[in-house]
Motif scaffolding. Structure first.
Motif, PDB file in Angstrom:
ATOM      1  N   ALA A 226      -1.923  -6.800   2.655  1.00  0.00           N
ATOM      2  CA  ALA A 226      -1.712  -5.645   2.706  1.00  0.00           C
ATOM      3  C   ALA A 226      -0.282  -5.511   3.451  1.00  0.00           C
ATOM      4  CB  ALA A 226      -2.403  -4.748   3.802  1.00  0.00           C
TER       5      ALA A 226
ATOM      6  N   TRP B 172       0.031  -4.565  -5.689  1.00  0.00           N
ATOM      7  CA  TRP B 172      -1.091  -3.956  -4.616  1.00  0.00           C
ATOM      8  C   TRP B 172      -1.900  -4.973  -5.289  1.00  0.00           C
ATOM      9  CZ3 TRP B 172      -0.972  -0.144  -0.981  1.00  0.00           C
ATOM     10  CH2 TRP B 172      -2.383   0.941  -1.212  1.00  0.00           C
TER      11      TRP B 172
ATOM     12  N   THR C 269      -4.937   0.076   3.511  1.00  0.00           N
ATOM     13  CA  THR C 269      -3.929   1.354   2.379  1.00  0.00           C
ATOM     14  C   THR C 269      -2.621   2.123   3.078  1.00  0.00           C
ATOM     15  OG1 THR C 269      -5.774   1.013   0.869  1.00  0.00           O
ATOM     16  CG2 THR C 269      -4.391   2.868   0.730  1.00  0.00           C
TER      17      THR C 269
ATOM     18  N   TRP D 223      -9.616   1.160   5.392  1.00  0.00           N
ATOM     19  CA  TRP D 223      -8.231   2.593   5.598  1.00  0.00           C
ATOM     20  C   TRP D 223      -7.135   2.202   5.639  1.00  0.00           C
ATOM     21  CZ3 TRP D 223      -5.592   4.775   8.708  1.00  0.00           C
ATOM     22  CH2 TRP D 223      -5.947   4.530  10.666  1.00  0.00           C
TER      23      TRP D 223
ATOM     24  N   SER E 187      -5.567  -4.252  -0.728  1.00  0.00           N
ATOM     25  CA  SER E 187      -6.171  -2.582   0.595  1.00  0.00           C
ATOM     26  C   SER E 187      -6.670  -3.268   1.730  1.00  0.00           C
ATOM     27  CB  SER E 187      -7.251  -2.142  -0.309  1.00  0.00           C
ATOM     28  OG  SER E 187      -8.138  -3.117  -1.361  1.00  0.00           O
TER      29      SER E 187
END
Length: 383
Positions: A156, A145, A20, A17, A151
């Motif tokens: 990232a 992205w 993101t 997580w 992710s």
């Protein structure tokens, strides 16, 4: 005693997580920085940077509008915004409002889009022009992205280094043509990845009218075998010839110059920039212009060398960045004097450099050397 399986799951979830989350935080940051530049009377014209020094020469139709202005000469966006209001190259009042009519009208497409979308309403045209870079940023953020896998941890960081780079944020902050032109190049490269050369040709053609440096990349595409078929040269001609024809017409019809002051003997401009920054820092002048001027010039030089030593003819992304890796060494001291201008011009190089880092063992070493000056872009985006 904690359950090992639960600990492993939490660790896995954390890795899943946070990349993101940090990218979404970056999106929120950019949108907030744009939103706080809104003014009830002047709209988003603060993003255009109209300079007080140019007030007497502005288009008559906008002189009485409540524009957000800055002391001094302002910045380049004010000229493109006025072209958006009246995109007529030969009109005397338009030529009078521009610092270099020939040079500015080369980048006709973005102002023309704002003119059409504004539907003849001058205030609407100015606000639309100011926000076109924001729209381009959001679109590129989504495309990039997916391209780099944002992710994931590395994805990232690559996404952040590109979307928060000095060149990208300055283009948004000052309503310039660099970011929309980059978007066209990214779309062209993705089309070539999918074996769609005609679509790529269309994006190169569009991008050439947004910013002339796109022609450099178009000249290397579509890339094929060692002996290229006539179709390849036809597609290159379609992408380049209309743009060059427009340039020639402007050269003979409008006053101005071709912008040759931005180039110098290879390596000379960079050497002069490094020498200037080193002298100023040694004298105790720690202005950001010299701190990041040194870091940025070295970072862009590292990006260039990284790409040049890893050049692979068959890779469309590498070929996209290669002309800019070479162009970097030809910039003059004039270009480097505001090194953020060099950073904007080198946006294709920055994106290709970071994309190639994904498979590098020494990822963080290359990443930090090549992208440290990103911090200056974020700083300049603050109000």
């Amino acid at each position: 005693m904690p359950d090992p399986s639960a600990t492993a799951w939490r660790s896995s979830a954390s890795r899943a997580w946070w990349p993101t989350a940090i990218c979404l935080a970056a999106v929120a940051f950019v949108l907030v920085m744009v939103a706080i530049r809104w003014d009830k009377a002047a709209g988003f014209t603060k993003l255009i940077q109209f300079g007080d020094d140019w007030a007497p020469q502005r288009l008559p139709i906008i002189k009485d509008l409540p524009l957000a202005t800055v002391p001094g000469g302002g910045y380049d966006g004010q000229f493109y915004a006025q072209i958006a209001v009246q995109p007529t190259p030969t009109a005397p009042e338009v030529q009078n409002a521009l610092d270099n009519p020939e040079y500015r009208f080369r980048r006709i497409l973005l102002p023309l889009v704002a003119h059409v979308l504004g539907g003849g309403n001058v205030r609407a045209v100015l606000n639309i022009y100011a926000l076109l870079n924001v729209a381009a940023w959001l679109l590129l953020a989504g495309i990039w992205w997916a391209e780099v896998g944002a992710s994931t941890e590395r994805g990232a960081m690559v996404w952040l280094a590109c979307l928060l780079s000095l060149g990208v944020l300055d283009s948004v902050r000052l309503s310039l043509t660099d970011l929309p032109a980059l978007l066209c190049l990214v779309l062209a490269a993705r089309a070539l990845q999918k074996k769609r050369p005609r679509r790529a040709t269309l994006w190169f053609l569009i991008g050439g009218f947004v910013r002339e440096t796109v022609v450099l990349a178009a000249a290397t595409f579509p890339a094929g075998k060692k002996v290229e078929p006539p179709k390849v040269w036809v597609l290159r001609g379609v992408a380049i010839i209309p743009v060059l024809t427009w340039f020639v017409w402007l050269h003979y019809k409008l006053p101005g110059d071709f912008g040759t002051q931005v180039f110098a003997f290879p390596g000379l401009g960079l050497a002069q920039q490094l020498s200037l920054c080193a002298r100023q820092l040694a004298a105790g002048n720690f202005d950001s212009r010299y701190i990041f001027g040194l870091i940025g010039a070295l970072g862009l030089g590292y990006q260039s060398l990284f790409l040049l030593v890893r050049w692979r003819q068959g890779d469309p992304w590498t070929r996209l960045g290669l002309p800019f890796a070479v162009l970097f060494w030809c910039f003059s001291a004039y270009t480097f004097s505001g090194y953020w201008a060099a950073a904007r011009a080198m946006l294709p190089l920055t994106f290709v450099f970071n994309r190639l880092l994904a498979k590098e063992r020494s990822f963080w070493f290359h990443f930090l050397i090549g992208n440290l000056f990103m911090l200056h872009g974020v700083w300049r985006m603050l109000p």
